[in-house]
Design a protein around this motif. Structure first.
Motif, PDB file in Angstrom:
ATOM      1  N   ILE A  70       0.833  -1.197   0.000  1.00  0.00           N
ATOM      2  CA  ILE A  70       0.000   0.000   0.000  1.00  0.00           C
ATOM      3  C   ILE A  70       0.868   1.248   0.000  1.00  0.00           C
ATOM      4  O   ILE A  70       1.806   1.364   0.783  1.00  0.00           O
ATOM      5  N   PRO A  85       0.563   4.831   1.115  1.00  0.00           N
ATOM      6  CA  PRO A  85      -0.340   5.649   1.922  1.00  0.00           C
ATOM      7  C   PRO A  85      -0.802   6.935   1.236  1.00  0.00           C
ATOM      8  O   PRO A  85      -1.899   7.398   1.469  1.00  0.00           O
ATOM      9  N   GLU A  98      -1.763   7.279  -1.686  1.00  0.00           N
ATOM     10  CA  GLU A  98      -2.825   7.000  -2.643  1.00  0.00           C
ATOM     11  C   GLU A  98      -4.164   6.706  -1.972  1.00  0.00           C
ATOM     12  O   GLU A  98      -5.176   6.576  -2.646  1.00  0.00           O
ATOM     13  N   LEU A  99      -4.175   6.600  -0.639  1.00  0.00           N
ATOM     14  CA  LEU A  99      -5.416   6.341   0.093  1.00  0.00           C
ATOM     15  C   LEU A  99      -6.167   7.649   0.315  1.00  0.00           C
ATOM     16  O   LEU A  99      -5.551   8.709   0.443  1.00  0.00           O
ATOM     17  N   ASN A 100      -7.513   7.561   0.395  1.00  0.00           N
ATOM     18  CA  ASN A 100      -8.239   8.775   0.775  1.00  0.00           C
ATOM     19  C   ASN A 100      -7.991   9.016   2.259  1.00  0.00           C
ATOM     20  O   ASN A 100      -7.438   8.171   2.962  1.00  0.00           O
ATOM     21  N   GLU A 148      -9.388   6.410   4.768  1.00  0.00           N
ATOM     22  CA  GLU A 148      -8.670   5.134   4.627  1.00  0.00           C
ATOM     23  C   GLU A 148      -7.268   5.246   5.214  1.00  0.00           C
ATOM     24  O   GLU A 148      -6.786   4.314   5.850  1.00  0.00           O
ATOM     25  N   LEU A 149      -6.625   6.384   4.992  1.00  0.00           N
ATOM     26  CA  LEU A 149      -5.273   6.577   5.516  1.00  0.00           C
ATOM     27  C   LEU A 149      -5.282   6.584   7.046  1.00  0.00           C
ATOM     28  O   LEU A 149      -4.425   5.949   7.671  1.00  0.00           O
ATOM     29  N   TYR A 160      -5.774   3.049   8.091  1.00  0.00           N
ATOM     30  CA  TYR A 160      -4.550   2.302   7.784  1.00  0.00           C
ATOM     31  C   TYR A 160      -3.488   2.553   8.866  1.00  0.00           C
ATOM     32  O   TYR A 160      -2.880   1.626   9.385  1.00  0.00           O
TER      33      TYR A 160
END
Length: 173
Positions: free
Chosen positions: A21, A23, A25-27, A30-31, A34
């Motif tokens: 992953i 990080p 690239e996550l919204n 989500e971040l 995560y």
């Protein structure tokens, strides 16, 4: 036994996926999730290389998680999981085996109600989630995180004061 094997396969797969992953690239939501669900070791010096926009957006979510604890959705999922564990323990206790416990310890475990069990487990879960939020702030290392961690590190009444201090140290490295 088959369920345990499937569990281990899923566990290994999740570790493989989490390693891949990015990080950035996550919204934002989500971040935050995560970061909270990662193994955050306070002395690892593992500050993330996040874009400044990501840091500005995710830190308030982490602070909110620290202040309010896990979401209703997460708590509901935790309660279901906890209920399954409780039922499994009760079933095992009814098997007649002592599992290496004394009669006194067995009586204590058998006497636990669902409410008592869940209250203790929920308290630990919420505290762990809040602790992970602090450690995640230590990994983001942005201005909001530093300010918040400094405030919490000085809070003598907080049960997570030491965690806040450790997270702050990782930011200041």
């Amino acid at each position: 036994m088959k369920n345990i094997f499937v569990f281990y396969i899923l566990l290994i797969a999740s570790f493989s996926l989490s390693a891949q992953i990015n990080p950035n690239e996550l919204n934002d939501t989500e971040l935050a999730e995560y970061l909270i669900n990662q193994s955050c070791v306070s002395d690892s010096g593992n500050v993330l290389k996040l874009k400044s926009e990501k840091v500005r957006n995710v830190e308030p979510l982490l602070i909110k998680t620290y202040e309010e604890g896990p979401s209703k959705t997460d708590l509901n999922a935790f309660e279901q999981s906890c209920r399954k564990r409780f039922d499994m323990i009760q079933k095992a206790l009814k098997s007649g085996r002592n599992y290496g416990l004394s009669e006194e310890d067995l009586a204590l475990v058998r006497g636990r109600t669902w409410e008592d069990f869940y209250e203790k487990e929920k308290k630990n879960y919420v505290m762990n989630c809040r602790s992970q939020a602090l450690l995640s702030l230590g990994r983001t290392g942005g201005p909001q995180a530093k300010k918040f961690l400094q405030k919490e590190a000085k809070n003598m009444k907080s049960p997570l004061q030491k965690t806040a201090k450790a997270a702050l140290e990782s930011v200041n490295k």
